[in-house]
Write an enzyme that holds these catalytic residues in place. Sequence first.
Site, short mmCIF file in Angstrom:
data_model
loop_
_atom_site.label_atom_id
_atom_site.label_comp_id
_atom_site.label_asym_id
_atom_site.label_seq_id
_atom_site.Cartn_x
_atom_site.Cartn_y
_atom_site.Cartn_z
N SER A 116 -29.84 -11.88 19.62
CA SER A 116 -30.08 -10.53 19.09
C SER A 116 -31.35 -9.90 19.65
O SER A 116 -32.31 -10.60 19.96
CB SER A 116 -30.20 -10.57 17.57
OG SER A 116 -29.08 -11.20 17.01
N GLU A 230 -20.37 -20.37 13.05
CA GLU A 230 -21.16 -19.60 12.07
C GLU A 230 -20.24 -18.64 11.33
O GLU A 230 -20.32 -18.46 10.13
CB GLU A 230 -22.26 -18.83 12.81
CG GLU A 230 -23.24 -18.13 11.87
CD GLU A 230 -24.38 -17.48 12.62
OE1 GLU A 230 -24.40 -17.54 13.85
OE2 GLU A 230 -25.25 -16.91 11.94
C1 LIG Z 1 -30.47 -14.89 8.25
C2 LIG Z 1 -30.22 -14.41 9.64
C3 LIG Z 1 -30.35 -15.31 10.69
C4 LIG Z 1 -30.13 -14.91 12.01
N1 LIG Z 1 -30.32 -15.80 13.01
C5 LIG Z 1 -30.23 -15.39 14.29
C6 LIG Z 1 -30.58 -16.28 15.35
O1 LIG Z 1 -30.98 -17.43 15.12
N2 LIG Z 1 -30.47 -15.82 16.62
C7 LIG Z 1 -30.05 -14.56 16.90
O2 LIG Z 1 -29.96 -14.20 18.07
N3 LIG Z 1 -29.73 -13.67 15.91
C8 LIG Z 1 -29.82 -14.07 14.61
N4 LIG Z 1 -29.53 -13.19 13.60
C9 LIG Z 1 -29.02 -11.85 13.91
C10 LIG Z 1 -27.59 -11.64 13.44
O3 LIG Z 1 -26.70 -12.54 14.06
C11 LIG Z 1 -27.09 -10.20 13.67
O4 LIG Z 1 -26.95 -9.95 15.02
C12 LIG Z 1 -28.03 -9.22 13.14
O5 LIG Z 1 -28.36 -9.55 11.82
C13 LIG Z 1 -27.43 -7.84 13.18
O6 LIG Z 1 -28.47 -7.02 12.68
P1 LIG Z 1 -28.84 -5.57 13.17
O7 LIG Z 1 -30.01 -5.16 12.40
O8 LIG Z 1 -28.93 -5.46 14.63
O9 LIG Z 1 -27.62 -4.78 12.59
P2 LIG Z 1 -26.47 -4.01 13.31
O10 LIG Z 1 -25.47 -4.98 13.79
O11 LIG Z 1 -27.02 -3.03 14.27
O12 LIG Z 1 -25.92 -3.26 12.05
C14 LIG Z 1 -26.61 -2.17 11.46
C15 LIG Z 1 -25.76 -1.58 10.37
O13 LIG Z 1 -24.51 -1.14 10.92
C16 LIG Z 1 -23.45 -1.81 10.30
N5 LIG Z 1 -22.42 -2.10 11.33
C17 LIG Z 1 -22.52 -2.98 12.35
N6 LIG Z 1 -21.37 -3.00 13.08
C18 LIG Z 1 -20.55 -2.10 12.52
C19 LIG Z 1 -19.20 -1.65 12.81
N7 LIG Z 1 -18.51 -2.16 13.83
N8 LIG Z 1 -18.67 -0.70 12.00
C20 LIG Z 1 -19.36 -0.19 10.95
N9 LIG Z 1 -20.63 -0.58 10.63
C21 LIG Z 1 -21.22 -1.51 11.39
C22 LIG Z 1 -24.04 -3.08 9.70
O14 LIG Z 1 -23.36 -3.58 8.57
C23 LIG Z 1 -25.43 -2.62 9.29
O15 LIG Z 1 -25.40 -1.99 8.04
C24 LIG Z 1 -29.75 -13.57 12.28
C25 LIG Z 1 -29.63 -12.65 11.21
C26 LIG Z 1 -29.89 -13.06 9.92
C27 LIG Z 1 -29.80 -12.04 8.81
#
Ligand SMILES: Cc1cc2nc3c(=O)[nH]c(=O)nc-3n(C[C@H](O)[C@H](O)[C@H](O)COP(=O)(O)OP(=O)(O)OC[C@H]3O[C@@H](n4cnc5c(N)ncnc54)[C@H](O)[C@@H]3O)c2cc1C
Length: 370
Positions: A116, A230
């Site tokens: 990410s 996962e």
């Molecule tokens: C506890 C935890 C551990 C993690 N561990 C890792 C790790 O070890 N390594 C790593 O690389 N990443 C990790 N991540 C990242 C995770 O895998 C996600 O990629 C990340 O949380 C997505 O977050 P974002 O803020 O980019 O949200 P986005 O994906 O940008 O989403 C933002 C908003 O848009 C909504 N949304 C997203 N897609 C859509 C869609 N298609 N249609 C409508 N709405 C949508 C979402 O629900 C959210 O409300 C972790 C995340 C968490 C919370």
Amino acid sequence: MRRELEPGQAALVAEVDEVLDALGPDPDVHEAFAALGEARLIAVHYPAAYGGRDLSFAHHAAVSERIGLRGLPDVAHLITVQGVGCPILVFGTDAQRGRWLPEIASGRLLASLLLSERDAGSDLTRITTRARPDGDGWLISGRKTWSLLTPWSRVALCSVRTRRESSRYDGISLFLVDLADPGVDIAPTPRAAGEPYYTVTLNDVRVTRDALVGEEHKGWALLPTVIGFERGGFDYLTRAQSWLAAAGAELAALPAGEQEAQAADLVRCEFLVESARALAYHAAGTADGLETDEIDTAYAKLSSGLAAQALTRWATEELLSRPAAGEDGRHRAVLRAAAAEAPELTVSGGAQELQLDLIAGELMIGRSIR
Ligand SMILES: Cc1cc2nc3c(=O)[nH]c(=O)nc-3n(C[C@H](O)[C@H](O)[C@H](O)COP(=O)(O)OP(=O)(O)OC[C@H]3O[C@@H](n4cnc5c(N)ncnc54)[C@H](O)[C@@H]3O)c2cc1C
């Protein structure tokens, strides 16, 4: 009705209990994983030559559920064994398998995922971390977010852009990055509950060809393997099960009349968690070797996340809002941690909306859950 484990799965669960019981109450996490590794229980679905037992994904799922229910931080196990180990097993070279898999299966090595980025969460095609050719290798630069357990990990599987083509799915490559490299900077980001997230900045980190997992530019095709387990929901499921147990214990300490008033809601939550468990085991059972089915795992991830969130909402409104009823506050502490963690389940491991998109796409062309 609770789904029974098959005899082979139940025998593995008993082995996990035996190993952990022998360590006494609240064992040190690293000691516990090393003991499970010693007993070849960390990665039972890996070949025996790499520290596994040549068993199926469904067997591994049962072990994974038990480890989570015993209160060990399953996320470390999940990311290392599945997120990093499985792509090496499926797409890596013999040298990479021999180098990394026995150590992963020993329970003594932790590995992280660097996928990410700030503007590339659920949509991993938007990554901007890039690798430019440098002699017989590459120099990687960029910034990764949301990484877990990074300071304790020796190596990370990192997605980078190696070229930009007309298709956004082309030109992504996966590399194993040495986290001790002087070009790697790891900074914590506070989190509502538990371990912080880490932001990892890569400043011209040099990697050579033996760090490339799979084909150069074709890394997108590997990502379902990286995140497949996962998405299988066991990580969320064991949290939901533990939170449900805490809610049940807290409810049992209330006066009889209040328990009766809440009983139907508790049963509703139990139903949601047990349904999610059935879907998670279904997804584990339909895996083809190490490849999980994208739609089955979407159902599993969505249902386990929604179940965990629904029960947390109920417990917060109906149990945490009352004066403490239990004797030692242990169950309330679990429920408070659940309340802090539950919102993350909307986005972690691929947003819930993404799972809905996947399911809806399949339903449109006539396929539902198998
Ligand atoms: C506890 C935890 C551990 C993690 N561990 C890792 C790790 O070890 N390594 C790593 O690389 N990443 C990790 N991540 C990242 C995770 O895998 C996600 O990629 C990340 O949380 C997505 O977050 P974002 O803020 O980019 O949200 P986005 O994906 O940008 O989403 C933002 C908003 O848009 C909504 N949304 C997203 N897609 C859509 C869609 N298609 N249609 C409508 N709405 C949508 C979402 O629900 C959210 O409300 C972790 C995340 C968490 C919370």
